[in-house]
Design a protein around this motif. Sequence first.
Motif, PDB file in Angstrom:
ATOM      1  N   ARG A  67       0.818  -1.216   0.000  1.00 32.63           N
ATOM      2  CA  ARG A  67       0.000   0.000   0.000  1.00 32.63           C
ATOM      3  C   ARG A  67       0.848   1.260   0.000  1.00 32.63           C
ATOM      4  O   ARG A  67       0.354   2.351  -0.306  1.00 32.63           O
ATOM      5  CB  ARG A  67      -0.928  -0.010   1.219  1.00 32.63           C
ATOM      6  CG  ARG A  67      -1.996  -1.096   1.167  1.00 32.63           C
ATOM      7  CD  ARG A  67      -2.624  -1.346   2.512  1.00 32.63           C
ATOM      8  NE  ARG A  67      -3.065  -0.112   3.160  1.00 32.63           N
ATOM      9  CZ  ARG A  67      -3.439  -0.027   4.431  1.00 32.63           C
ATOM     10  NH1 ARG A  67      -3.412  -1.100   5.201  1.00 32.63           N
ATOM     11  NH2 ARG A  67      -3.823   1.123   4.938  1.00 32.63           N
ATOM     12  N   LEU A  68       2.120   1.138   0.347  1.00 30.46           N
ATOM     13  CA  LEU A  68       3.014   2.299   0.382  1.00 30.46           C
ATOM     14  C   LEU A  68       3.897   2.369  -0.856  1.00 30.46           C
ATOM     15  O   LEU A  68       4.988   2.928  -0.819  1.00 30.46           O
ATOM     16  CB  LEU A  68       3.868   2.247   1.657  1.00 30.46           C
ATOM     17  CG  LEU A  68       3.086   2.338   2.970  1.00 30.46           C
ATOM     18  CD1 LEU A  68       4.005   2.150   4.165  1.00 30.46           C
ATOM     19  CD2 LEU A  68       2.354   3.675   3.073  1.00 30.46           C
ATOM     20  N   HIS A  69       3.406   1.828  -1.938  1.00 32.31           N
ATOM     21  CA  HIS A  69       4.195   1.804  -3.178  1.00 32.31           C
ATOM     22  C   HIS A  69       4.614   3.208  -3.599  1.00 32.31           C
ATOM     23  O   HIS A  69       5.693   3.400  -4.168  1.00 32.31           O
ATOM     24  CB  HIS A  69       3.384   1.138  -4.293  1.00 32.31           C
ATOM     25  CG  HIS A  69       4.232   0.418  -5.291  1.00 32.31           C
ATOM     26  ND1 HIS A  69       5.063   1.062  -6.185  1.00 32.31           N
ATOM     27  CD2 HIS A  69       4.392  -0.908  -5.521  1.00 32.31           C
ATOM     28  CE1 HIS A  69       5.688   0.169  -6.927  1.00 32.31           C
ATOM     29  NE2 HIS A  69       5.307  -1.028  -6.557  1.00 32.31           N
ATOM     30  N   GLY A  70       3.769   4.203  -3.312  1.00 32.69           N
ATOM     31  CA  GLY A  70       4.088   5.564  -3.704  1.00 32.69           C
ATOM     32  C   GLY A  70       4.825   6.366  -2.663  1.00 32.69           C
ATOM     33  O   GLY A  70       5.085   7.561  -2.859  1.00 32.69           O
ATOM     34  N   ASP A  71       5.161   5.734  -1.525  1.00 30.17           N
ATOM     35  CA  ASP A  71       5.835   6.450  -0.436  1.00 30.17           C
ATOM     36  C   ASP A  71       6.897   5.540   0.171  1.00 30.17           C
ATOM     37  O   ASP A  71       6.762   5.066   1.297  1.00 30.17           O
ATOM     38  CB  ASP A  71       4.816   6.892   0.615  1.00 30.17           C
ATOM     39  CG  ASP A  71       5.387   7.909   1.592  1.00 30.17           C
ATOM     40  OD1 ASP A  71       6.613   8.124   1.582  1.00 30.17           O
ATOM     41  OD2 ASP A  71       4.602   8.474   2.383  1.00 30.17           O
ATOM     42  N   ARG A  72       7.949   5.325  -0.580  1.00 33.33           N
ATOM     43  CA  ARG A  72       9.013   4.422  -0.132  1.00 33.33           C
ATOM     44  C   ARG A  72       9.634   4.861   1.205  1.00 33.33           C
ATOM     45  O   ARG A  72       9.876   4.009   2.063  1.00 33.33           O
ATOM     46  CB  ARG A  72      10.075   4.318  -1.222  1.00 33.33           C
ATOM     47  CG  ARG A  72      11.038   3.159  -1.034  1.00 33.33           C
ATOM     48  CD  ARG A  72      12.013   3.030  -2.197  1.00 33.33           C
ATOM     49  NE  ARG A  72      12.764   1.789  -2.117  1.00 33.33           N
ATOM     50  CZ  ARG A  72      12.391   0.660  -2.671  1.00 33.33           C
ATOM     51  NH1 ARG A  72      11.269   0.615  -3.366  1.00 33.33           N
ATOM     52  NH2 ARG A  72      13.134  -0.429  -2.546  1.00 33.33           N
ATOM     53  N   PRO A  73       9.886   6.157   1.428  1.00 32.73           N
ATOM     54  CA  PRO A  73      10.433   6.544   2.734  1.00 32.73           C
ATOM     55  C   PRO A  73       9.545   6.140   3.907  1.00 32.73           C
ATOM     56  O   PRO A  73      10.049   5.740   4.963  1.00 32.73           O
ATOM     57  CB  PRO A  73      10.561   8.067   2.624  1.00 32.73           C
ATOM     58  CG  PRO A  73      10.726   8.322   1.160  1.00 32.73           C
ATOM     59  CD  PRO A  73       9.847   7.313   0.495  1.00 32.73           C
ATOM     60  N   ALA A  74       8.218   6.231   3.739  1.00 32.15           N
ATOM     61  CA  ALA A  74       7.314   5.827   4.818  1.00 32.15           C
ATOM     62  C   ALA A  74       7.410   4.332   5.071  1.00 32.15           C
ATOM     63  O   ALA A  74       7.377   3.879   6.228  1.00 32.15           O
ATOM     64  CB  ALA A  74       5.878   6.224   4.476  1.00 32.15           C
ATOM     65  N   ALA A  75       7.538   3.546   4.008  1.00 32.53           N
ATOM     66  CA  ALA A  75       7.654   2.101   4.162  1.00 32.53           C
ATOM     67  C   ALA A  75       8.953   1.734   4.881  1.00 32.53           C
ATOM     68  O   ALA A  75       8.967   0.881   5.776  1.00 32.53           O
ATOM     69  CB  ALA A  75       7.597   1.429   2.788  1.00 32.53           C
ATOM     70  N   ASP A 135       0.774   1.333   8.751  1.00 33.05           N
ATOM     71  CA  ASP A 135       0.684   2.529   9.590  1.00 33.05           C
ATOM     72  C   ASP A 135       1.515   2.327  10.857  1.00 33.05           C
ATOM     73  O   ASP A 135       1.349   1.314  11.556  1.00 33.05           O
ATOM     74  CB  ASP A 135      -0.782   2.784   9.951  1.00 33.05           C
ATOM     75  CG  ASP A 135      -0.971   4.017  10.797  1.00 33.05           C
ATOM     76  OD1 ASP A 135      -1.124   5.107  10.231  1.00 33.05           O
ATOM     77  OD2 ASP A 135      -0.953   3.881  12.040  1.00 33.05           O
TER      78      ASP A 135
END
Length: 310
Positions: free
Chosen positions: A39-47, A274
Motif C-alpha cells: 500500500r506504500l508503493h508511492g511512499d518508499r520513505p514511509a515504508a 501505519d
Amino acid sequence: MTSNPSSTTATGAPRAGGAGQLGDRSVSRVGYGAMQLERLHGDRPAAIALLRRAVELGVDHVDTAEFYGDGFVNGLIRESIHPEDGVVVVSKVGADPASGPIPLRPAQRPEQLRASVEANLRSLGVDRLAVVNLRRLDSGPGLRADGDQVVDLDDQLAEMVAMRDEGMIDAIGLSSADLDGLRRAIPAGIVCVQNAYSLVARADEDMLALCASEGIAWVPYFPLGSAFPGMPKVTEAPTVRAVAETLGCTPSQVGLAWLLQHSPEVLLIPGTADISHLEANVAAGSLALDEESLVALGAVPSRSADVPLG
C-alpha cells in the motif's frame, strides 16, 4: 544463524511479546507481516521508516513473499533491514504475481517452487533464506489449484528438502495446509505452519495441538479475521469489545493478546502500513488477559464455516 535465547534482540531491544521459538531460532512472539507494505508503493520513505520502527520496537521476525508487490516488498526489506539487526526474514512460495482482480496465480509445480526461491534470494539480496513456507492450496481462503497445478505434497516436499540440502534455505514451513498434509510433512522437518486462524475462526485446533506436541511454531494469518467480504472479524465480536473496554485497550489488542496466551507455540505476524497501528500491535504483546477475560473470550463462537474458500 544461531538462536539468540535472550529476551532481547540483536539490537538490544526487548523482544516484542517476549521470545518464541521458530525452529532453532528464538524470535519475537510479535512479528510483522509485510504484505500491506504494498500500500506504500508511492511512499518508499514511509515504508522504510515503518520497517525501521519495527526493529526499534523489538520485532525480529518478518514475514514476506516475492509475490508481495512482485518483489517490491522484498526490495524494501533488503533496503531497510540489515544483517546486524538479527531479523529472521521468512518467505513463502506456491504462488506468482498475476494481473486482474486476484493478483496471484498458483505456482505449485516443483520447478516453480525452485524459481520462486531463487527470486526471493535475488530480491532480498541474500545467499540463503532462513525459512520458506510452502503455500499449499488445500484449505483456507484464496486460491485453489486445478490442472497441472494440482501437485502431490510429497513431490513438493522433495523439492523443498533438496533446496535445503543445497543450502538455498535453512528451514521449511507450511502455509494453508490441512491436518493430513501436516502429518505427512512432519518427517521433512517442518518448523512452522501458517493458516488462517483467530479467536473467531478456530477450526484448526487439532492442527495447533499437533504443532504444540511437535514443537512447531503456529503462525496465524488473518489473526483478527479479515477485511475480505463475508469473513468474520474479531473486532466485531461483542465479548471482545467488552473485554477491551474493561481493560482500556483496543479490540484488536485483545484479539492478538488472546492468541499469544492461547498457546506458547503462537507467533504473530500482524500486518499494517501505519506506524501507530504497528506500535499498538507490539503493545498487545504486553497485554495480560485475566482469567475472567480468558473464560469469556473462550466462549466466543468459532465461525470458521463462514470463511469463504475460494
